[in-house]
Design a protein around this motif. Sequence first.
Motif, PDB file in Angstrom:
ATOM      1  N   SER A  72       0.830  -1.207   0.000  1.00 16.67           N
ATOM      2  CA  SER A  72       0.000   0.000   0.000  1.00 16.67           C
ATOM      3  C   SER A  72       0.868   1.261   0.000  1.00 16.67           C
ATOM      4  CB  SER A  72      -0.934   0.020   1.216  1.00 16.67           C
ATOM      5  OG  SER A  72      -0.194   0.143   2.413  1.00 16.67           O
ATOM      6  N   ILE A  73       0.223   2.348  -0.349  1.00 14.90           N
ATOM      7  CA  ILE A  73       0.815   3.678  -0.214  1.00 14.90           C
ATOM      8  C   ILE A  73      -0.016   4.405   0.831  1.00 14.90           C
ATOM      9  CG2 ILE A  73       1.307   5.889  -1.337  1.00 14.90           C
ATOM     10  CD1 ILE A  73       3.005   3.639  -2.466  1.00 14.90           C
ATOM     11  N   GLU A  74       0.646   4.940   1.842  1.00 11.84           N
ATOM     12  CA  GLU A  74      -0.041   5.698   2.887  1.00 11.84           C
ATOM     13  C   GLU A  74       0.150   7.189   2.623  1.00 11.84           C
ATOM     14  OE1 GLU A  74       0.079   6.414   7.728  1.00 11.84           O
ATOM     15  OE2 GLU A  74       1.346   4.869   6.825  1.00 11.84           O
ATOM     16  N   VAL A  75      -0.973   7.882   2.512  1.00 11.46           N
ATOM     17  CA  VAL A  75      -0.988   9.340   2.382  1.00 11.46           C
ATOM     18  C   VAL A  75      -1.496   9.865   3.715  1.00 11.46           C
ATOM     19  CG1 VAL A  75      -1.968  11.324   1.172  1.00 11.46           C
ATOM     20  CG2 VAL A  75      -1.466   9.211  -0.090  1.00 11.46           C
ATOM     21  N   ALA A  76      -0.702  10.662   4.408  1.00  8.13           N
ATOM     22  CA  ALA A  76      -1.098  11.191   5.716  1.00  8.13           C
ATOM     23  C   ALA A  76      -0.914  12.701   5.724  1.00  8.13           C
ATOM     24  CB  ALA A  76      -0.268  10.554   6.830  1.00  8.13           C
ATOM     25  N   VAL A  77      -1.909  13.400   6.256  1.00  7.62           N
ATOM     26  CA  VAL A  77      -1.847  14.853   6.373  1.00  7.62           C
ATOM     27  C   VAL A  77      -2.095  15.218   7.830  1.00  7.62           C
ATOM     28  CG1 VAL A  77      -2.913  17.038   5.697  1.00  7.62           C
ATOM     29  CG2 VAL A  77      -2.524  15.258   3.985  1.00  7.62           C
ATOM     30  N   ARG A  78      -1.144  15.954   8.401  1.00  2.80           N
ATOM     31  CA  ARG A  78      -1.237  16.406   9.796  1.00  2.80           C
ATOM     32  C   ARG A  78      -1.596  17.880   9.801  1.00  2.80           C
ATOM     33  NH1 ARG A  78       3.678  14.701  13.176  1.00  2.80           N
ATOM     34  NH2 ARG A  78       2.526  12.766  12.976  1.00  2.80           N
ATOM     35  N   ASP A  79      -2.574  18.243  10.648  1.00  3.63           N
ATOM     36  CA  ASP A  79      -2.930  19.652  10.807  1.00  3.63           C
ATOM     37  C   ASP A  79      -3.220  19.936  12.271  1.00  3.63           C
ATOM     38  OD1 ASP A  79      -5.826  19.392  11.424  1.00  3.63           O
ATOM     39  OD2 ASP A  79      -6.036  18.791   9.341  1.00  3.63           O
ATOM     40  N   SER A  80      -3.450  21.177  12.599  1.00  7.00           N
ATOM     41  CA  SER A  80      -3.601  21.573  14.003  1.00  7.00           C
ATOM     42  C   SER A  80      -5.038  21.617  14.494  1.00  7.00           C
ATOM     43  CB  SER A  80      -2.946  22.938  14.223  1.00  7.00           C
ATOM     44  OG  SER A  80      -3.590  23.911  13.418  1.00  7.00           O
ATOM     45  N   SER A  81      -5.988  21.311  13.649  1.00  6.99           N
ATOM     46  CA  SER A  81      -7.391  21.356  14.068  1.00  6.99           C
ATOM     47  C   SER A  81      -7.785  20.086  14.819  1.00  6.99           C
ATOM     48  CB  SER A  81      -8.309  21.511  12.849  1.00  6.99           C
ATOM     49  OG  SER A  81      -9.662  21.361  13.247  1.00  6.99           O
ATOM     50  N   PRO A  82      -8.539  20.224  15.912  1.00  7.10           N
ATOM     51  CA  PRO A  82      -9.016  19.044  16.628  1.00  7.10           C
ATOM     52  C   PRO A  82     -10.261  18.427  15.983  1.00  7.10           C
ATOM     53  CG  PRO A  82      -9.757  21.015  17.758  1.00  7.10           C
ATOM     54  CD  PRO A  82      -8.877  21.475  16.614  1.00  7.10           C
ATOM     55  N   HIS A  83     -10.859  19.105  15.020  1.00  8.20           N
ATOM     56  CA  HIS A  83     -12.105  18.630  14.410  1.00  8.20           C
ATOM     57  C   HIS A  83     -11.841  17.476  13.452  1.00  8.20           C
ATOM     58  CE1 HIS A  83     -14.153  21.964  16.259  1.00  8.20           C
ATOM     59  NE2 HIS A  83     -13.259  22.787  15.725  1.00  8.20           N
ATOM     60  N   MET A  84     -12.592  16.393  13.650  1.00  5.82           N
ATOM     61  CA  MET A  84     -12.443  15.203  12.830  1.00  5.82           C
ATOM     62  C   MET A  84     -13.200  15.364  11.514  1.00  5.82           C
ATOM     63  SD  MET A  84     -10.633  13.103  14.641  1.00  5.82           S
ATOM     64  CE  MET A  84      -9.698  14.325  15.527  1.00  5.82           C
ATOM     65  N   PRO A  85     -12.689  14.789  10.421  1.00 11.22           N
ATOM     66  CA  PRO A  85     -13.469  14.813   9.184  1.00 11.22           C
ATOM     67  C   PRO A  85     -14.763  14.034   9.396  1.00 11.22           C
ATOM     68  CG  PRO A  85     -11.462  13.511   8.910  1.00 11.22           C
ATOM     69  CD  PRO A  85     -11.444  14.068  10.289  1.00 11.22           C
ATOM     70  N   ARG A  86     -15.791  14.406   8.656  1.00  7.87           N
ATOM     71  CA  ARG A  86     -17.069  13.712   8.817  1.00  7.87           C
ATOM     72  C   ARG A  86     -17.782  13.639   7.475  1.00  7.87           C
ATOM     73  NH1 ARG A  86     -21.136  17.619   8.909  1.00  7.87           N
ATOM     74  NH2 ARG A  86     -20.372  19.720   9.247  1.00  7.87           N
ATOM     75  N   MET A  87     -18.586  12.622   7.365  1.00  4.32           N
ATOM     76  CA  MET A  87     -19.428  12.486   6.181  1.00  4.32           C
ATOM     77  C   MET A  87     -20.566  13.494   6.316  1.00  4.32           C
ATOM     78  SD  MET A  87     -18.229  10.072   4.320  1.00  4.32           S
ATOM     79  CE  MET A  87     -17.313   8.554   4.347  1.00  4.32           C
ATOM     80  N   ARG A  88     -20.869  14.165   5.231  1.00  5.31           N
ATOM     81  CA  ARG A  88     -22.008  15.074   5.226  1.00  5.31           C
ATOM     82  C   ARG A  88     -22.599  15.102   3.837  1.00  5.31           C
ATOM     83  NH1 ARG A  88     -20.132  20.522   3.789  1.00  5.31           N
ATOM     84  NH2 ARG A  88     -17.887  20.485   3.590  1.00  5.31           N
ATOM     85  N   THR A  89     -23.798  15.604   3.747  1.00  9.12           N
ATOM     86  CA  THR A  89     -24.464  15.682   2.461  1.00  9.12           C
ATOM     87  C   THR A  89     -23.732  16.698   1.589  1.00  9.12           C
ATOM     88  OG1 THR A  89     -26.569  15.167   3.503  1.00  9.12           O
ATOM     89  CG2 THR A  89     -26.648  16.149   1.300  1.00  9.12           C
ATOM     90  N   PRO A  90     -23.295  16.284   0.402  1.00  9.97           N
ATOM     91  CA  PRO A  90     -22.594  17.230  -0.475  1.00  9.97           C
ATOM     92  C   PRO A  90     -23.494  18.397  -0.870  1.00  9.97           C
ATOM     93  CG  PRO A  90     -22.259  14.983  -1.222  1.00  9.97           C
ATOM     94  CD  PRO A  90     -23.316  14.938  -0.147  1.00  9.97           C
ATOM     95  N   ASP A  91     -22.888  19.568  -0.955  1.00  7.42           N
ATOM     96  CA  ASP A  91     -23.593  20.779  -1.367  1.00  7.42           C
ATOM     97  C   ASP A  91     -23.500  20.880  -2.889  1.00  7.42           C
ATOM     98  OD1 ASP A  91     -24.526  23.294  -1.957  1.00  7.42           O
ATOM     99  OD2 ASP A  91     -23.166  24.351  -0.615  1.00  7.42           O
ATOM    100  N   LEU A  92     -24.590  20.593  -3.574  1.00 10.29           N
ATOM    101  CA  LEU A  92     -24.596  20.578  -5.033  1.00 10.29           C
ATOM    102  C   LEU A  92     -24.427  21.965  -5.640  1.00 10.29           C
ATOM    103  CD1 LEU A  92     -27.336  17.870  -5.656  1.00 10.29           C
ATOM    104  CD2 LEU A  92     -24.855  17.604  -5.620  1.00 10.29           C
ATOM    105  N   SER A  93     -24.595  23.021  -4.841  1.00  8.84           N
ATOM    106  CA  SER A  93     -24.377  24.377  -5.352  1.00  8.84           C
ATOM    107  C   SER A  93     -22.892  24.731  -5.370  1.00  8.84           C
ATOM    108  CB  SER A  93     -25.138  25.404  -4.509  1.00  8.84           C
ATOM    109  OG  SER A  93     -24.497  25.582  -3.255  1.00  8.84           O
ATOM    110  N   GLY A  94     -22.071  23.917  -4.697  1.00  6.90           N
ATOM    111  CA  GLY A  94     -20.634  24.162  -4.678  1.00  6.90           C
ATOM    112  C   GLY A  94     -20.164  25.101  -3.594  1.00  6.90           C
ATOM    113  N   ALA A  95     -21.067  25.572  -2.758  1.00  2.52           N
ATOM    114  CA  ALA A  95     -20.698  26.574  -1.758  1.00  2.52           C
ATOM    115  C   ALA A  95     -19.902  25.992  -0.587  1.00  2.52           C
ATOM    116  CB  ALA A  95     -21.943  27.284  -1.234  1.00  2.52           C
ATOM    117  N   THR A  96     -20.273  24.808  -0.104  1.00  2.00           N
ATOM    118  CA  THR A  96     -19.624  24.285   1.101  1.00  2.00           C
ATOM    119  C   THR A  96     -18.972  22.922   0.914  1.00  2.00           C
ATOM    120  OG1 THR A  96     -21.677  23.289   1.906  1.00  2.00           O
ATOM    121  CG2 THR A  96     -21.204  25.551   2.605  1.00  2.00           C
ATOM    122  N   GLY A  97     -18.984  22.358  -0.263  1.00  2.00           N
ATOM    123  CA  GLY A  97     -18.291  21.093  -0.501  1.00  2.00           C
ATOM    124  C   GLY A  97     -19.036  19.886   0.026  1.00  2.00           C
TER     125      GLY A  97
END
Length: 129
Positions: A72-97
């Motif tokens: 495998s290839i591991e891609v890892a990105v470290r950042d300073s935010s404590p907020h975890m990524p989450r699944m959400r409904t995609p914004d079809l207008s493109g405003a919020t991703g």
Amino acid sequence: MDTMSVNVATLRPGACVADARESTRNFLDRLVQALPAEAADTVLLVVSELLTNGLRHGGGACTLYLTAHRDSIEVAVRDSSPHMPRMRTPDLSGATGGFGWPMVNRLARATAVTRLTSGGKTVSAFLDR
């Protein structure tokens, strides 16, 4: 070489994700066992997405780490935010991703999010070789 790791780039606001993709291409080109073109394209797409998310949602700076494991290839990105990524409904207008994290989860064999004791997190995606 079966395993190879590299700290590819630390990005700050205004940094170019395209430069990090180029560094990723160089990393992949140095692998003893070359990736098929489609697998390399998938790695580049995941790098772009995780870095963009790290810059957008992670406090404005992030670091990319790449590791080549035997299978495998591991891609890892470290950042300073404590907020975890989450699944959400995609914004079809493109405003919020809302498209990126579901896409990364579909492309990766596995994903992981690790909280750091120093604050922030590392988001990792494991992609088939």
